[in-house]
Design a protein around this motif. Sequence first.
Motif, PDB file in Angstrom:
ATOM      1  N   GLN A  61      26.936 -53.550 -32.369  1.00 40.16           N
ATOM      2  CA  GLN A  61      27.205 -53.610 -30.952  1.00 40.16           C
ATOM      3  C   GLN A  61      28.099 -54.578 -30.215  1.00 40.16           C
ATOM      4  OE1 GLN A  61      26.801 -50.449 -29.329  1.00 40.16           O
ATOM      5  NE2 GLN A  61      28.226 -51.306 -27.856  1.00 40.16           N
ATOM      6  N   ALA A  62      27.921 -55.669 -30.869  1.00 40.33           N
ATOM      7  CA  ALA A  62      28.609 -57.053 -30.240  1.00 40.33           C
ATOM      8  C   ALA A  62      30.187 -56.886 -30.872  1.00 40.33           C
ATOM      9  CB  ALA A  62      27.753 -58.217 -30.655  1.00 40.33           C
ATOM     10  N   GLU A  63      30.256 -56.430 -32.297  1.00 38.35           N
ATOM     11  CA  GLU A  63      31.533 -56.117 -32.615  1.00 38.35           C
ATOM     12  C   GLU A  63      32.267 -55.210 -31.941  1.00 38.35           C
ATOM     13  OE1 GLU A  63      30.628 -55.777 -36.699  1.00 38.35           O
ATOM     14  OE2 GLU A  63      30.945 -57.877 -37.450  1.00 38.35           O
ATOM     15  N   ILE A  64      31.473 -54.018 -31.615  1.00 42.16           N
ATOM     16  CA  ILE A  64      32.271 -53.025 -30.872  1.00 42.16           C
ATOM     17  C   ILE A  64      32.686 -53.603 -29.442  1.00 42.16           C
ATOM     18  CG2 ILE A  64      31.825 -50.652 -29.984  1.00 42.16           C
ATOM     19  CD1 ILE A  64      30.046 -49.989 -32.671  1.00 42.16           C
ATOM     20  N   ASP A  65      31.669 -54.095 -28.791  1.00 41.87           N
ATOM     21  CA  ASP A  65      32.210 -54.659 -27.563  1.00 41.87           C
ATOM     22  C   ASP A  65      33.424 -55.593 -27.434  1.00 41.87           C
ATOM     23  OD1 ASP A  65      30.013 -53.231 -26.549  1.00 41.87           O
ATOM     24  OD2 ASP A  65      28.682 -55.077 -26.644  1.00 41.87           O
ATOM     25  N   LYS A  66      33.693 -56.333 -28.709  1.00 38.16           N
ATOM     26  CA  LYS A  66      34.940 -57.377 -28.678  1.00 38.16           C
ATOM     27  C   LYS A  66      36.139 -56.269 -28.858  1.00 38.16           C
ATOM     28  CE  LYS A  66      33.277 -60.925 -31.928  1.00 38.16           C
ATOM     29  NZ  LYS A  66      33.399 -61.332 -33.222  1.00 38.16           N
ATOM     30  N   ALA A  67      35.978 -55.126 -28.942  1.00 37.43           N
ATOM     31  CA  ALA A  67      37.240 -54.137 -29.005  1.00 37.43           C
ATOM     32  C   ALA A  67      37.114 -53.253 -27.956  1.00 37.43           C
ATOM     33  CB  ALA A  67      37.249 -53.269 -30.290  1.00 37.43           C
ATOM     34  N   GLN A  68      36.675 -53.863 -26.627  1.00 31.37           N
ATOM     35  CA  GLN A  68      36.404 -52.962 -25.725  1.00 31.37           C
ATOM     36  C   GLN A  68      35.742 -51.508 -25.769  1.00 31.37           C
ATOM     37  OE1 GLN A  68      40.416 -52.785 -24.028  1.00 31.37           O
ATOM     38  NE2 GLN A  68      40.462 -54.742 -23.652  1.00 31.37           N
ATOM     39  N   GLY A  69      34.631 -51.698 -26.458  1.00 37.11           N
ATOM     40  CA  GLY A  69      33.978 -50.366 -26.499  1.00 37.11           C
ATOM     41  C   GLY A  69      34.314 -49.542 -27.583  1.00 37.11           C
ATOM     42  N   ILE A  70      35.495 -49.779 -28.459  1.00 35.38           N
ATOM     43  CA  ILE A  70      35.932 -48.672 -29.421  1.00 35.38           C
ATOM     44  C   ILE A  70      35.648 -49.223 -30.672  1.00 35.38           C
ATOM     45  CG2 ILE A  70      38.353 -47.713 -30.182  1.00 35.38           C
ATOM     46  CD1 ILE A  70      39.180 -48.102 -27.334  1.00 35.38           C
ATOM     47  N   ASN A  71      35.022 -48.530 -31.540  1.00 35.37           N
ATOM     48  CA  ASN A  71      34.503 -48.602 -32.685  1.00 35.37           C
ATOM     49  C   ASN A  71      36.056 -48.688 -33.650  1.00 35.37           C
ATOM     50  OD1 ASN A  71      33.491 -49.033 -35.268  1.00 35.37           O
ATOM     51  ND2 ASN A  71      31.879 -48.024 -35.088  1.00 35.37           N
ATOM     52  N   ILE A  72      37.009 -49.429 -33.477  1.00 37.95           N
ATOM     53  CA  ILE A  72      38.439 -49.548 -33.998  1.00 37.95           C
ATOM     54  C   ILE A  72      38.201 -49.302 -35.570  1.00 37.95           C
ATOM     55  CG2 ILE A  72      38.334 -52.112 -34.167  1.00 37.95           C
ATOM     56  CD1 ILE A  72      41.331 -49.575 -33.145  1.00 37.95           C
ATOM     57  N   ASN A  73      37.178 -49.902 -36.152  1.00 32.25           N
ATOM     58  CA  ASN A  73      37.124 -50.035 -37.785  1.00 32.25           C
ATOM     59  C   ASN A  73      36.872 -48.510 -38.107  1.00 32.25           C
ATOM     60  OD1 ASN A  73      37.854 -52.734 -38.062  1.00 32.25           O
ATOM     61  ND2 ASN A  73      35.522 -53.256 -38.200  1.00 32.25           N
ATOM     62  N   LEU A  74      35.870 -47.802 -37.544  1.00 34.08           N
ATOM     63  CA  LEU A  74      35.525 -46.311 -37.812  1.00 34.08           C
ATOM     64  C   LEU A  74      36.754 -45.595 -37.593  1.00 34.08           C
ATOM     65  CD1 LEU A  74      33.539 -44.375 -38.561  1.00 34.08           C
ATOM     66  CD2 LEU A  74      33.069 -44.269 -36.049  1.00 34.08           C
ATOM     67  N   TRP A  75      37.570 -45.674 -36.619  1.00 30.27           N
ATOM     68  CA  TRP A  75      38.686 -44.995 -36.205  1.00 30.27           C
ATOM     69  C   TRP A  75      40.055 -45.269 -37.267  1.00 30.27           C
ATOM     70  CZ3 TRP A  75      37.942 -40.460 -34.137  1.00 30.27           C
ATOM     71  CH2 TRP A  75      37.011 -40.393 -33.378  1.00 30.27           C
ATOM     72  N   THR A  76      40.067 -46.404 -37.539  1.00 23.51           N
ATOM     73  CA  THR A  76      41.280 -47.062 -38.550  1.00 23.51           C
ATOM     74  C   THR A  76      40.654 -46.392 -39.646  1.00 23.51           C
ATOM     75  OG1 THR A  76      41.746 -48.664 -37.275  1.00 23.51           O
ATOM     76  CG2 THR A  76      42.521 -48.710 -39.261  1.00 23.51           C
ATOM     77  N   GLY A  77      39.633 -46.634 -40.123  1.00 20.40           N
ATOM     78  CA  GLY A  77      39.347 -46.029 -41.400  1.00 20.40           C
ATOM     79  C   GLY A  77      39.478 -44.825 -41.796  1.00 20.40           C
ATOM     80  N   ILE A  78      38.988 -43.973 -40.758  1.00 24.92           N
ATOM     81  CA  ILE A  78      39.000 -42.344 -40.956  1.00 24.92           C
ATOM     82  C   ILE A  78      40.600 -42.002 -40.862  1.00 24.92           C
ATOM     83  CG2 ILE A  78      38.868 -40.225 -39.416  1.00 24.92           C
ATOM     84  CD1 ILE A  78      36.168 -41.295 -38.541  1.00 24.92           C
ATOM     85  N   GLY A  79      41.441 -42.733 -40.064  1.00 24.15           N
ATOM     86  CA  GLY A  79      42.964 -42.298 -40.126  1.00 24.15           C
ATOM     87  C   GLY A  79      43.552 -42.728 -41.411  1.00 24.15           C
ATOM     88  N   MET A  80      43.137 -43.763 -42.007  1.00 28.20           N
ATOM     89  CA  MET A  80      43.546 -43.984 -43.351  1.00 28.20           C
ATOM     90  C   MET A  80      42.944 -43.299 -44.239  1.00 28.20           C
ATOM     91  SD  MET A  80      42.980 -48.493 -43.326  1.00 28.20           S
ATOM     92  CE  MET A  80      43.940 -48.803 -44.771  1.00 28.20           C
TER      93      MET A  80
END
Length: 108
Positions: A61-80
């Motif tokens: 959750q701390a890593e998600i909070d760094k990205a303003q609450g967006i799980n950027i790794n998950l969304w980027t991975g799905i896009g890739m």
Amino acid sequence: MTDDSGQSGFHYSEQDVQREVTELEGRSATAARIFDLRRIIGGLFVLYGIIVTITGITDSQAEIDKAQGININLWTGIGMLLLGVFFLVWLWLRPTPPPVPPVEGAEE
């Protein structure tokens, strides 16, 4: 050794040359299919997409909070993953056509 005309003593027949050209064309077509950029790009995007998606799933959750609450790794991975699958499906639906052999009488 060469004779007076400057040519070597070994001569290829027309059939030898034609056979060699046919072999090289076959190898060239195989190499073109193997090294199709869609295969390479699609494979790399799928591989990296899997890695980034797994990272996104295991983010704290701390890593998600760094990205303003967006799980950027998950969304980027799905896009890739989607982009990689797109390239591989494109390759499967429209493969590289083999080169058209030249017409025998076209040279004359």
